[in-house]
Design a protein around this motif. Sequence first.
Motif, PDB file in Angstrom:
ATOM      1  N   SER A 285      46.604  46.303  37.993  1.00 64.25           N
ATOM      2  CA  SER A 285      47.241  47.331  38.823  1.00 64.25           C
ATOM      3  C   SER A 285      48.467  47.903  38.128  1.00 64.25           C
ATOM      4  O   SER A 285      48.767  49.076  38.274  1.00 64.25           O
TER       5      SER A 285
ATOM      6  N   THR B  79      42.960  40.646  45.579  1.00 68.04           N
ATOM      7  CA  THR B  79      43.256  39.310  45.075  1.00 68.04           C
ATOM      8  C   THR B  79      43.347  38.318  46.235  1.00 68.04           C
ATOM      9  O   THR B  79      42.876  37.183  46.133  1.00 68.04           O
TER      10      THR B  79
ATOM     11  N   GLY C 166      45.344  36.497  39.436  1.00 69.12           N
ATOM     12  CA  GLY C 166      44.778  35.948  40.660  1.00 69.12           C
ATOM     13  C   GLY C 166      44.486  34.458  40.528  1.00 69.12           C
ATOM     14  O   GLY C 166      44.628  33.696  41.484  1.00 69.12           O
TER      15      GLY C 166
ATOM     16  N   ASP D 290      37.696  40.143  38.763  1.00 69.73           N
ATOM     17  CA  ASP D 290      39.044  40.675  38.564  1.00 69.73           C
ATOM     18  C   ASP D 290      38.981  42.209  38.543  1.00 69.73           C
ATOM     19  O   ASP D 290      39.810  42.898  39.142  1.00 69.73           O
TER      20      ASP D 290
ATOM     21  N   ARG E 278      38.351  43.408  42.177  1.00 67.85           N
ATOM     22  CA  ARG E 278      39.439  43.250  43.146  1.00 67.85           C
ATOM     23  C   ARG E 278      40.648  44.102  42.779  1.00 67.85           C
ATOM     24  O   ARG E 278      41.411  44.524  43.658  1.00 67.85           O
TER      25      ARG E 278
HETATM   26  N1  ASP Z   1      44.220  41.878  38.043  1.00 61.84           N
HETATM   27  C1  ASP Z   1      44.732  41.999  39.380  1.00 61.84           C
HETATM   28  C2  ASP Z   1      45.664  43.184  39.456  1.00 61.84           C
HETATM   29  O1  ASP Z   1      46.219  43.587  38.468  1.00 61.84           O
HETATM   30  C3  ASP Z   1      45.428  40.784  39.836  1.00 61.84           C
HETATM   31  C4  ASP Z   1      44.450  39.651  39.928  1.00 61.84           C
HETATM   32  O2  ASP Z   1      43.826  39.513  40.966  1.00 61.84           O
HETATM   33  O3  ASP Z   1      44.253  38.915  38.958  1.00 61.84           O
HETATM   34  O4  ASP Z   1      45.844  43.747  40.499  1.00 61.84           O
END
Ligand code: ASP
Length: 414
Positions: free
Chosen positions: A271, A308, A353, A382, A385
């Motif tokens: 994100s 997540t 996560g 990943d 989500r």
């Molecule tokens: N990769 C996810 C994010 O950046 C975080 C995670 O769930 O690992 O939103």
Amino acid sequence: MANRKLGLTGWILIGLGAGIVVGLIQYLLFPENVNTVIIKWVHDPIGRIFLNGIRLLVVPLVLVSLSLGTAAIGDLNKLGRIGGKTMGIYLATTAIAISIGFALAFLVRPGTGLSIPVDADFGGGQSPFLMDIIVDFVPVNPFAAMVEGKMLQIIFVAIMAGLAIAALGKKAVPLVRVLESADLIIHQMVKFIMMFAPIGVFGLMAKVIAGEGLAVFLPLLKYMATVVGALLIQGFIVYPLFLTILGRLNPLHFYRNVYPAMIVAFSTSSSNATLPVTMNVARTRLGTKESVHSFTLPLGATVNMDGTAIMQGVATVFIAGVYGIDLTAGDFFRVVMMATLASIGTAGVPGVGLIMLSMVLTEIGLPIEGIGIILGVDRLLDMTRTMVNIVGDMMTTTVVAKSENEFDEEIYKA
Ligand code: ASP
């Protein structure tokens, strides 16, 4: 202009599709050593150049836009109102997300009757102490925070600077001019880098698919299906309800507007890295005003992770099932609390996560080694989500902007 924009997002989709197809062909037909060479020399560098390109803008973007955003909101009352609404919706959607994860996991029971070997890769001891997360909010050295990319600390500095700017009024105008100009420059740089997005997305996708194929996912299909099912409910039922009831807006327009950012989130699994793109989408397609989204989006990229949270819920039930441990009502409550707090304290970067999950498992006394079971399939989850994580940020931004009359419905519908 509209045509060119449509052209770029169209090309990003094509890059995504081409990456999947090429990756699959490679995985199925090429000998493993050839496959590895192509990944190492072509897909991986292409993907990483793109990823680095957008990531390099994240720290300056958060700092500049969040301080400007805070200063632009100006009076403390309004800031408190927007901040309160935003955090309220962020927390509510996260709690709903975990509950959906739990509910679905209970229906499907993905972990019972399974005995899966544990991948020893994931050692325990990675979970930070909860109070440290809160103390760490305040950095000792703002430059160190920036160098290390500590998002929560940067957010703290930016909001404080914005408040100081607002308090000083006229005296701070010279710096505001500089920041406004820096803001424009950063957004122009985002545009440049996005021109490279179709190729970058291709590289990221081809690497994952060519490297892992689809077979690794088979043993855990039920777990994955549960997570994806809950993500779909959150994305296509919960968010549209918020948009319709709280925002009185047509969700179809929303999804048509945000999908370019969804593709980037999917291919980068981050994100934070997607933030320059979500900001760009908010500015050009959603119709939210700068003063709202330059506050809510940088905040959301770090503190709001509904996708997540869903994974935490499903994974907890799954791991408890695999080890044959019964969860009590108190356990569920603690998971909800822990997962929500952990999502505030950890930045949106790939794989975080799993670290949150280690905190959650420790909290309710489940074996951390359980993470080893789901490690192999986490890469793909990943990606999915992260998409929900950023859609949640943009949904909240839209609803808050609309309620504050900081919203241009013409752009939203265009
Ligand atoms: N990769 C996810 C994010 O950046 C975080 C995670 O769930 O690992 O939103």
